[in-house]
Design a protein around this motif. Structure first.
Motif, PDB file in Angstrom:
ATOM      1  N   ARG A 206      10.527 -12.094 -10.196  1.00 32.21           N
ATOM      2  CA  ARG A 206       9.106 -11.879  -9.904  1.00 32.21           C
ATOM      3  C   ARG A 206       8.318 -13.143  -9.566  1.00 32.21           C
ATOM      4  NH1 ARG A 206       8.537  -8.915 -14.714  1.00 32.21           N
ATOM      5  NH2 ARG A 206       8.961  -6.719 -14.410  1.00 32.21           N
ATOM      6  N   GLU A 209       2.169 -16.097 -12.232  1.00 29.76           N
ATOM      7  CA  GLU A 209       0.794 -15.892 -11.755  1.00 29.76           C
ATOM      8  C   GLU A 209       0.061 -17.181 -11.409  1.00 29.76           C
ATOM      9  OE1 GLU A 209       1.861 -14.027 -14.423  1.00 29.76           O
ATOM     10  OE2 GLU A 209       1.397 -11.932 -13.912  1.00 29.76           O
ATOM     11  N   ARG A 228       4.002 -14.487  -7.868  1.00 27.85           N
ATOM     12  CA  ARG A 228       4.112 -13.030  -7.754  1.00 27.85           C
ATOM     13  C   ARG A 228       2.757 -12.500  -7.275  1.00 27.85           C
ATOM     14  NH1 ARG A 228       4.824 -10.545 -13.761  1.00 27.85           N
ATOM     15  NH2 ARG A 228       4.405  -8.582 -12.686  1.00 27.85           N
ATOM     16  N   HIS A 229       2.613 -11.198  -7.075  1.00 30.02           N
ATOM     17  CA  HIS A 229       1.311 -10.649  -6.667  1.00 30.02           C
ATOM     18  C   HIS A 229       0.240 -11.048  -7.676  1.00 30.02           C
ATOM     19  CE1 HIS A 229       2.016  -8.202  -3.084  1.00 30.02           C
ATOM     20  NE2 HIS A 229       3.262  -8.082  -3.542  1.00 30.02           N
ATOM     21  N   THR A 230      -0.950 -11.333  -7.187  1.00 28.64           N
ATOM     22  CA  THR A 230      -2.121 -11.876  -7.915  1.00 28.64           C
ATOM     23  C   THR A 230      -1.924 -13.352  -8.304  1.00 28.64           C
ATOM     24  OG1 THR A 230      -1.563 -11.336 -10.235  1.00 28.64           O
ATOM     25  CG2 THR A 230      -2.624  -9.589  -8.922  1.00 28.64           C
ATOM     26  N   ARG A 232      -1.754 -17.505  -8.126  1.00 29.67           N
ATOM     27  CA  ARG A 232      -2.591 -18.578  -7.579  1.00 29.67           C
ATOM     28  C   ARG A 232      -1.831 -19.897  -7.617  1.00 29.67           C
ATOM     29  NH1 ARG A 232      -3.637 -15.069 -11.657  1.00 29.67           N
ATOM     30  NH2 ARG A 232      -4.524 -16.629 -13.042  1.00 29.67           N
ATOM     31  N   GLY A 269      -2.248 -10.062   2.292  1.00 27.48           N
ATOM     32  CA  GLY A 269      -1.104  -9.158   2.191  1.00 27.48           C
ATOM     33  C   GLY A 269      -0.310  -9.350   0.907  1.00 27.48           C
ATOM     34  N   LYS A 270      -0.325 -10.573   0.397  1.00 29.24           N
ATOM     35  CA  LYS A 270       0.485 -10.859  -0.792  1.00 29.24           C
ATOM     36  C   LYS A 270      -0.355 -10.956  -2.066  1.00 29.24           C
ATOM     37  CE  LYS A 270       4.615 -12.848   1.048  1.00 29.24           C
ATOM     38  NZ  LYS A 270       5.085 -13.773   2.053  1.00 29.24           N
ATOM     39  N   ASN A 271      -1.641 -10.694  -1.975  1.00 29.99           N
ATOM     40  CA  ASN A 271      -2.525 -10.826  -3.147  1.00 29.99           C
ATOM     41  C   ASN A 271      -2.372 -12.198  -3.795  1.00 29.99           C
ATOM     42  OD1 ASN A 271      -3.765  -8.076  -3.487  1.00 29.99           O
ATOM     43  ND2 ASN A 271      -1.589  -7.531  -3.467  1.00 29.99           N
ATOM     44  N   ARG A 272      -2.552 -13.241  -2.992  1.00 29.14           N
ATOM     45  CA  ARG A 272      -2.389 -14.593  -3.525  1.00 29.14           C
ATOM     46  C   ARG A 272      -3.637 -15.437  -3.268  1.00 29.14           C
ATOM     47  NH1 ARG A 272       3.784 -16.181  -1.673  1.00 29.14           N
ATOM     48  NH2 ARG A 272       4.813 -14.607  -2.950  1.00 29.14           N
TER      49      ARG A 272
END
Ligand SMILES: NC(=O)c1ccc[n+]([C@@H]2O[C@H](COP(=O)([O-])OP(=O)(O)OC[C@H]3O[C@@H](n4cnc5c(N)ncnc54)[C@H](OP(=O)(O)O)[C@@H]3O)[C@@H](O)[C@H]2O)c1
Length: 338
Positions: A206, A209, A228-230, A232, A269-272
């Protein structure tokens, strides 16, 4: 007074202890008699001529000191004289005396030695900005701290643990045992193996974060891939360029050319998220920084902030102190004393 002068760009041989007139406190300023001054990676990169924010040479580096207020200028509460303090200095800290505005001076925690107190400002404010103010680290989230055994790294580890995050950290293998003792959940050797597959393995593919990355260049691309998604990515240094002379300049150019470009649609698209931190560009945000200082002092008083001073060098051995950090020997903070 004596001061550590970076006479010109070069190797540690350009550092000299020289005499200079004692500073005089102006209106709104105090002069601090320095008992301990922090050494930071920026001081090394400035000496190498790779730090654009450094003062013109010859110069005296030093962003942080702990000491005793020696004199106070007009408009300053004279009862401050004789008080033990910590001060954030815009250079000139690596000297027997330094003058600073009262807004940059804070009470020294009683339980700390001067060396420990001088280890607080830069490392902890940087880590606080990265993890809390900008990184928004939440309990249960996973964080990857690069160079976890360094000054900023250990500060970040304490803050991450206090938040209640799961901690991963890259470091030279000799520092892993100490890092485990300080509570790092997963030390990763990044010197003899590729850390990214190892991290993916540890996180069931995964990633994490939050990643904080002071290495720069193409390494930021790799750290971005660890999210992973979300997730930073906090970028805050280019230590990969560290070298003397032409080699350093070439490494800096290479790092600049290999830096990633982040496209809004890719982030979406990747929630980053990606962000940068530069403590040296926050001098006009004194109120905000004072709020961070107060959160850090709460941590000191509550006992979960414990800066680790690895080694103290006298001013005359400033060159050895630089070499110690450059050769990756330090675990935590390196301090200079007059
Ligand atoms: N943007 C800001 O506001 C800000 C503020 C403070 C610091 N920084 C940056 O944060 C980083 C850490 O600073 P610090 O003062 O706490 O120093 P530090 O981490 O104590 O620096 C030394 C450690 O960095 C690691 N390292 C990685 N690449 C290196 C290289 N090319 N040469 C030498 N050491 C290297 C080594 O540890 P391991 O090999 O064991 O990992 C070494 O022991 C630096 O890049 C610095 O510029 C940025």
């Amino acid at each position: 007074m004596k001061q550590v002068v970076t006479t010109r760009n070069g190797d540690v041989g350009v550092l000299e202890v020289q005499d200079a007139p004692d500073p005089v406190a102006g209106s709104g300023e105090v002069v601090v008699r320095v008992k301990a001054a922090g050494l930071n990676f920026a001081d090394i990169m400035a000496r190498q001529g790779l730090y654009p924010d450094g003062p013109p040479k010859p110069c005296v580096m030093g962003y942080e000191v702990a000491g005793v207020v020696d004199s106070a200028g007009a408009g300053v509460d004279q009862s401050l004289i004789g008080k033990p303090v910590i001060a954030m200095t815009r250079f000139n800290g690596q000297a027997e005396f330094v003058k600073v505005g009262t807004g940059q001076v804070f009470e020294k925690p009683e339980a700390f030695s001067f060396e420990q107190a001088a280890a607080l400002p830069v490392n902890y404010l940087t880590a606080y900005a990265l993890l809390v103010a900008m990184g928004g680290l939440q309990p249960g989230e996973a964080i990857l701290i690069h160079n976890a055994g360094g000054g900023v790294g250990l500060a970040a580890l304490e803050i991450a643990r206090h938040v209640g995050a799961i901690t991963y950290g890259t470091a030279s293998p000799g520092k892993h045992e100490f890092l485990r003792e300080r509570g790092l959940d997963y030390p990763i050797d990044y010197r003899t193996q590729d850390w990214l597959p190892e991290l993916k393995n540890l996180t069931n593919g995964r990633g994490v974060e939050l990643v904080i990355d002071p290495i720069g260049g193409s390494h930021w691309k790799k750290s971005y891939a660890a999210l992973r998604h979300t997730g930073r990515l906090g970028m805050f240094g280019v230590s990969s360029a560290s070298a003397n002379g032409l080699k350093g300049k070439l490494k800096l150019i290479k790092a600049a050319l290999q830096m990633p470009r982040f496209h809004p649609l890719g982030l979406l698209g990747k929630n980053r998220g990606v962000f940068g931190v530069n403590l040296g560009h926050l001098w006009d945000e004194q109120e905000k920084v004072a709020g961070w200082v107060s959160a850090i002092m709460d941590g000191v008083n509550d006992g979960w902030i414990r800066p680790h001073v690895d080694k103290t060098f006298p001013f005359e051995q400033a060159g050895e102190a630089h070499s110690y950090m450059e050769s990756r020997k330090n675990t935590g903070k390196v301090i200079l004393v007059p």
